[in-house]
Design an enzyme around this catalytic site. Structure first.
Site, mmCIF file in Angstrom:
data_model
loop_
_atom_site.group_PDB
_atom_site.id
_atom_site.type_symbol
_atom_site.label_atom_id
_atom_site.label_comp_id
_atom_site.label_asym_id
_atom_site.label_seq_id
_atom_site.Cartn_x
_atom_site.Cartn_y
_atom_site.Cartn_z
ATOM 1 C CG HIS A 1 13.288 13.941 -17.200
ATOM 2 N ND1 HIS A 1 14.531 13.532 -17.589
ATOM 3 C CD2 HIS A 1 13.465 14.933 -16.303
ATOM 4 C CE1 HIS A 1 15.427 14.239 -16.948
ATOM 5 N NE2 HIS A 1 14.805 15.092 -16.163
ATOM 6 C CB CYS B 1 3.289 32.886 -16.072
ATOM 7 S SG CYS B 1 4.888 33.156 -15.308
#
Ligand code: PEP
Ligand code: MG
Length: 755
Positions: free
Chosen positions: A367, A680
């Site tokens: 994270h 994308c």
């Protein structure tokens, strides 16, 4: 031979007096060796200090020839003194000459001495020098004497650390403590940062080494240990371990050590020898760090690391809790160094002052890495022992492109990097100037450039980098950073904030793409052989409709009165999309029935990232409002090449015939059905690749914010029509010419396309 327990205490008291005298460093050191020799009843006491060139230089002696001071020297690993430095542990020998490592230094006149006791001078686990006593008689020094010498070595370590000895070396090479270090880690977030070390867990500097009252110190230790144990028990009992960035396993290890009698006994022994409680913990910690640096077994290293952390907590407990925070008082160019840290902790720092991040742990999907990338902070992970090697305030360079860290870099390295940073800054300034220029090719073709995002901190880039909208909002990031499943209200609040920050620019949300390598700590993960092709993304959402419906409801409510664009990841069959659309319709009905406001317009799309869709494009286009190509996954499955496996990830080129044909097929089918199409994946953000995409017919690209400038610079210098005319025939069967990447590079060079 004697063992006089008052001895070390008395010695420390005398040393304290010497430390306080307003005299020069050399004189102080000379006095110290005399005191030690007298106290241990040794004929010789010598101090060797480790220089930056790896040589141990004799700095002071009582008993050996004076002329040898600053002249006699040994390399690390050479002789007994070198051996002690290399292994960072004491040597206690009744007959030094019999030891295989013994090296005779004639200039010192040490031939008269037989017994030898040497201890490393340690600070935070680093060897700064060696302290030696010698006697003529063949004697074995007692355990107490070894302890006393180690304790005394701490005082000398403080002199070295305070910089007192730097100036008096003969050679002017500087001391090891200030040696430049080049460490190789793993590149985790791109960019280069120059700045000064900020230790995330600031090392508490124990300045008060020598105690006044042994009993009082002992009872301070007992109180602190009790408090420490309680705080760990509390943490373990709380349900919110993930929120404080800890792992249960680490805390369990802490608890085990906090009750470990051997550890506590060692600290008490140092107190008995005359150190304060905190200095005693530091002494034991330093010995242990030295062991840790030598340890090669990864499991044991981990545990020693845990014990090191625990000792640190104990020192803080003893010195008052407010020694803790590195968050306040940041220098303007902070480079944060930590063993590991939670994403939320990084967000506590003032972003404007952070130039880089270096961790001993950390991986590409952790994270902290995600957040660091989102914030544009260059980051390197997996740098061994960097916390021990670095001192607060040291100059440091983080190269997040190459995965390198330069601690206390030499001037030439600093200059080279300063130039690199200036070059980048100039380019960034050029890109910023393009921000408000139209995104149009030389021949007038408009290209929409959008950005990918996943956190609120990404959103300011929309205006800073001049993106047309958010082409991919990865909603799973909020879930990955949370410590428990975000409730509907929390999800809704986040989406509302995103839409508010986008200020009318379109945002394409993607429903949860968890599973695979995107794990949620609170969602029981199942072991899968091939997680990327396993129970992930929409598959999980359709099997657990409660989850997906909650998210859909949150999105519908957040976008009330506005436009909502939502797409679904990992669709392999058109039917899956129909099921997902059914869920949206159901939620919409539910909201209307209960009188809630709903979005003005809803557009639902599909990510084309599973190759099976390539052969259902006609059917798909009939159903969707838009499609977006997820080239990362599409390529991974198209070529059967794991995108996260560095061994194979670069094996095949997306700019080759098969994949370009696949992409062309998608643009063509979408165009024929008048369905808007975006791409994308990472391809969109690389100028040469983006150029190829425009050549294929893509007119809408979404990429990371940092890529917007380079891609815009490219397309404004591109003649899209000419490129298409030359590229497309190469995709036809029977075209003789080879490598398409080469062709594209040649085209760009010939046509002066800015890459
Ligand atoms: C992709 O697969 O290309 C994509 C954009 O999604 P992600 O990288 O999040 O899987
Ligand atoms: Mg994907």
């Amino acid at each position: 031979m004697r063992s006089n327990l008052a001895g070390p205490r008395l010695l420390l008291r005398r040393l304290r007096e010497v430390m306080a005298e307003p005299i020069k460093a050399q004189e102080r050191l000379d006095k110290i060796v005399v005191l030690i020799a007298a106290n241990v009843v040794a004929e010789v006491c010598s101090v060797y200090i480790l220089r930056a060139d790896g040589v141990l230089e004799l700095y002071a002696t009582e008993g050996l020839k004076r002329e040898a001071v600053h002249h006699a020297s040994l390399r690390v690993g050479q002789g007994l003194v070198g051996l002690i430095a290399a292994e960072a542990r004491p040597l206690n020998l009744p007959n030094a000459r019999a030891h295989p490592a013994f090296a005779y230094l004639p200039e010192t006149g040490e031939d008269a001495y037989n017994s030898f006791l040497g201890v490393p001078i340690l600070r935070a686990g680093r060897t700064l020098g060696v302290l030696v006593v010698q006697n003529q008689s063949h004697r074995t020094y007692l355990e107490d004497e070894v302890e006393a010498l180690q304790t005394t070595a701490m005082v000398i370590a403080e002199m070295v650390a305070a910089g007192e000895l730097e100036a008096i070396s003969q050679k002017g090479t500087g001391l090891d403590l200030s040696r430049p270090i080049h460490a190789q880690g793993v590149a985790l977030a791109e960019g280069v940062g120059l700045g000064h070390v900020v230790l995330h867990e600031p090392r508490v500097v124990v300045t008060n080494l020598i105690s006044e009252d042994t009993d009082a110190e002992k009872s301070r230790l007992t109180t602190a240990i009790n408090r420490l144990r309680l705080s760990i028990d509390d943490l373990l009992a709380s349900n919110d371990i993930a929120a404080v960035g800890e792992h249960r396993e680490v805390l369990e290890a802490y608890r085990m050590f906090a009750y470990d009698q051997g550890w506590i006994r060692k600290i008490e022994e140092a107190i008995r020898n005359g150190l304060t409680a905190e200095a005693s913990v530091e002494k034991v910690q330093s010995d242990m760090r030295a062991r840790m640096l030598r340890q090669t077994d990864p499991y044991l290293r981990e545990r020693l690391h845990d014990l090191d952390d625990l000792a640190h907590r104990l020192i803080r407990e003893l010195m008052g809790r407010d020694h803790g925070s590195a968050v306040d008082d940041l220098p303007q160019d902070a480079i944060i160094i930590a063993r590991n840290m939670g994403a939320a902790e990084l967000l506590d720092y003032d972003r404007d002052k952070i130039r880089g991040l270096v961790l001993e742990e950390g991986g590409p999907t952790s994270h902290i890495t995600i957040v660091s990338r989102a914030l544009g902070i260059p980051m390197v992970g997996q740098v061994h022992d960097i916390v021990s090697l670095a001192d607060a305030g040291d100059a440091v360079i983080v190269d997040g492109d190459a995965g390198e860290v330069y601690l206390r870099p030499a001037q030439d390295v600093q200059n080279a990097y300063a130039e690199k940073v200036r070059f980048r800054a100039r380019r960034q300034a050029q890109y910023r100037r393009l921000r408000n220029k139209p995104s149009v090719t030389k021949d007038g073709v408009e290209i929409a450039l959008q950005m990918n995002a996943g956190l609120l901190v990404d959103l300011p880039h929309l205006t800073e980098a001049g993106a047309a909208g958010v082409g991919l909002f990865r909603t799973e990031l909020q879930f990955m950073l949370a410590s428990s499943f975000p409730r509907m209200k929390e999800q809704r609040a986040q989406y509302e904030q995103v839409l508010a920050a986008a200020d009318g620019k379109p945002v394409t949300f993607r429903s949860l793409d968890i599973g695979g390598d995107k794990v949620l700590p609170y969602l029981r993960s199942i072991q899968e052989e091939n997680p990327a092709m396993g129970w992930r993304a929409l598959r999980l959402g359709l099997d657990r409709p409660g989850l997906l419906r909650t998210q859909i409801r949150a999105l519908l409510m957040a976008a009330a009165g506005r436009d909502l664009k939502l797409m679904f990841p990992m669709v392999a069959e058109v039917d899956e999309f129909l099921l997902a659309r059914g869920l949206v319709e159901r939620e919409l009905k539910h909201l209307r029935r209960h009188g809630h406001a709903v979005p003005e317009k809803i557009r639902l799309g599909v990510m084309v990232e599973v190759p099976s869709l390539l052969f259902q494009l006609d059917e798909l286009m009939q159903e969707v409002d838009f499609v977006s190509v997820g080239s990362n996954d599409l390529f991974q499955f198209f070529c059967a090449v794991d995108r996260g496996n560095t061994r194979v990830a670069d094996r095949f080129d997306p700019l080759s015939l098969g994949f370009l044909r696949a992409l062309k097929r998608i643009v063509d089918k979408a165009g024929a059905a008048h369905v808007p199409v975006t791409l994308c994946g990472e391809l969109a953000g690389k100028p040469l690749e983006a150029m190829a995409l425009i050549g294929l017919g893509f007119r809408d690209l979404s990429m990371s914010p940092a890529s917007l400038g380079p891609v815009k610079a490219m397309l404004r210098t591109l003649d899209a029509g000419r490129l298409a005319a030359r590229l497309l025939p190469r995709l036809e069967p029977g075209h003789p010419e080879g490598d398409i990447r080469d062709f594209l590079k040649r085209f760009a060079a010939e046509m002066d396309v800015s890459l």
